[in-house]
Design an enzyme around this catalytic site. Sequence first.
Site: not given
Length: 275
Positions: A15, A56
């Site tokens: 990540d 998002k």
Amino acid sequence: MNYKNPTHLQAAILDWAGTVVDFGSFAPTQIFVEAFAEFDVEVSIEEARGPMGMGKWDHIRTLCDQPQIAERYRKVFGRTPTDDDVTAIYQRFMPLQIEKIAVHSALIPGALETLTGLRQNGLKIGSCSGYPKVVMDKVVELAAKNGYVADHVVATDETPNGRPWPAQALANVIALGIDDVAACVKVDDTVPGILEGRRAGMWTVALVCSGNALGLTYEGYRALDPNTLEAERKRIHAMFEGSRPHYLIDTINELPGVITDINQRLARGEMPQAV
């Protein structure tokens, strides 16, 4: 032809925010708060952190589905948020995120040295994020200036489904030329990111202290007294329990020891899907 278990790791899929850059994962969190505020809807930092790790747009949709946030929105607009409303918030979120990403672009202390060591031991470094490509391009550019360049990057909008689906992790496997998912380890500071790795059939490592779950700066983390730190570790371990990470460590700097252990387990014939 016969199937043979891999005997050692070939790649680490990492990540970004809270894992390699942006200790405490502040860049996305604060912008969610600011984006909602532009619609006169209050969202706390703690609320904004809840769905972290998702793409998002999905993150904003999940926030809008929380009853207390939906009610605040209804009081302002006379209705609960629709997908069009989510898109409007997302469209405001994006330029704010791009504008301010540099504020939280520092590498996590020790990460560069750790990753250099992994590469020296033959590991490829893949990466993926809940950021869309337009934001990731900026994140990657800033990281490169600080010395970190991943071998491959997959943004959340470059696959049909983001986390917790496995698509981004698997896209790294294909791009890096890895011949077995069991020869990969996924490292992340969020539950969706660990689920991504699990569903991709990889070894998984959850980061307890550098990311979203603890939500502190590096200085704040270092300043915690031992009792408070241990209590926070227990809380965060419990938070990750349902996603079943194979390992939980404080920061990426403990990853080399995990890599050594995984290689020993692979050599014994153990596979990540079986544990």
